[in-house]
Design a protein around this motif. Structure first.
Motif, PDB file in Angstrom:
ATOM      1  N   GLU A 149      45.139  41.390  42.824  1.00 51.30           N
ATOM      2  CA  GLU A 149      44.365  41.077  41.621  1.00 51.30           C
ATOM      3  C   GLU A 149      43.294  42.394  41.701  1.00 51.30           C
ATOM      4  OE1 GLU A 149      42.444  37.682  40.708  1.00 51.30           O
ATOM      5  OE2 GLU A 149      44.136  36.591  40.961  1.00 51.30           O
ATOM      6  N   ARG A 150      42.899  42.903  42.965  1.00 50.70           N
ATOM      7  CA  ARG A 150      42.217  44.080  43.277  1.00 50.70           C
ATOM      8  C   ARG A 150      42.787  45.419  42.566  1.00 50.70           C
ATOM      9  NH1 ARG A 150      37.375  46.063  42.586  1.00 50.70           N
ATOM     10  NH2 ARG A 150      36.893  47.847  44.264  1.00 50.70           N
TER      11      ARG A 150
ATOM     12  N   GLU B 190      42.673  45.152  38.896  1.00 57.92           N
ATOM     13  CA  GLU B 190      41.318  45.654  38.465  1.00 57.92           C
ATOM     14  C   GLU B 190      41.183  47.122  38.546  1.00 57.92           C
ATOM     15  OE1 GLU B 190      38.836  43.367  41.233  1.00 57.92           O
ATOM     16  OE2 GLU B 190      38.777  41.669  39.943  1.00 57.92           O
ATOM     17  N   GLN B 191      41.315  48.003  39.570  1.00 57.24           N
ATOM     18  CA  GLN B 191      41.231  49.246  39.642  1.00 57.24           C
ATOM     19  C   GLN B 191      42.076  49.875  38.685  1.00 57.24           C
ATOM     20  OE1 GLN B 191      39.494  51.265  41.902  1.00 57.24           O
ATOM     21  NE2 GLN B 191      38.695  48.640  42.002  1.00 57.24           N
TER      22      GLN B 191
END
Length: 164
Positions: free
Chosen positions: A10-11, A14-15
């Motif tokens: 998920e990170r 997000e990026q």
């Protein structure tokens, strides 16, 4: 092969979204267009029919890749009367959630607020993104990007002349 693995978290999504938001806020529209697959789509349904299908419902924006290229070209032109001078925008992305992963695609949602500043006024476009990403040659690409507005009407905005 699974798109979501130890590298695709998920990170990482997000990026990707933050990079996209920076491109749009900086009016780097040609670079933003490169984030799409050649069969990619971008849509914004009407505020009274957020679950509509662009094949049989009115949409504010329903662009295939060809129309999206034309939109980017128009907005990049200094003669684009709806965005001359260009609006200043600032995007906030929250609540990114992976919805589904199948057949080499990843679907996810994210909430957004896009502030648009122009002629001394500030408008806020609030809503939810629905994305489908694919991995093309080791790069994430947008296959589908839908921005559903939570607004009850476009007043006082009157139109969507920016890319949400």
């Amino acid at each position: 092969m699974s798109i979501v693995n130890e590298k695709m978290t998920e990170r990482a999504i997000e990026q990707f979204l933050f990079k996209e938001a920076d491109m749009l806020d900086a009016w780097q529209l040609e670079e933003w267009l490169q984030l799409f697959t050649e069969d990619g789509t971008y849509s914004v349904p009407t505020t009274d029919n957020p679950d509509g299908d662009s094949k049989n419902s009115l949409f504010l924006i329903s662009d295939n890749y060809s129309r999206l290229k034309a939109r980017v070209k128009r907005l990049s032109n200094k003669w684009a009367h709806s965005e001359n001078p260009r609006s200043r925008t600032r995007r906030f992305i929250t609540n990114v959630q992976i919805a589904e992963e199948a057949d080499g695609e990843i679907k996810f949602t994210a909430n957004f607020i896009v502030y648009r500043m122009r002629y001394g006024f500030t408008d806020a476009y609030v809503g939810k993104y629905y994305y489908t990403l694919v991995n093309q040659n080791g790069e994430l690409k947008i296959k589908d990007r839908k921005a559903v507005l939570d607004l009850e009407a476009l007043r006082p905005h009157s139109r969507v002349s920016i890319i949400l």
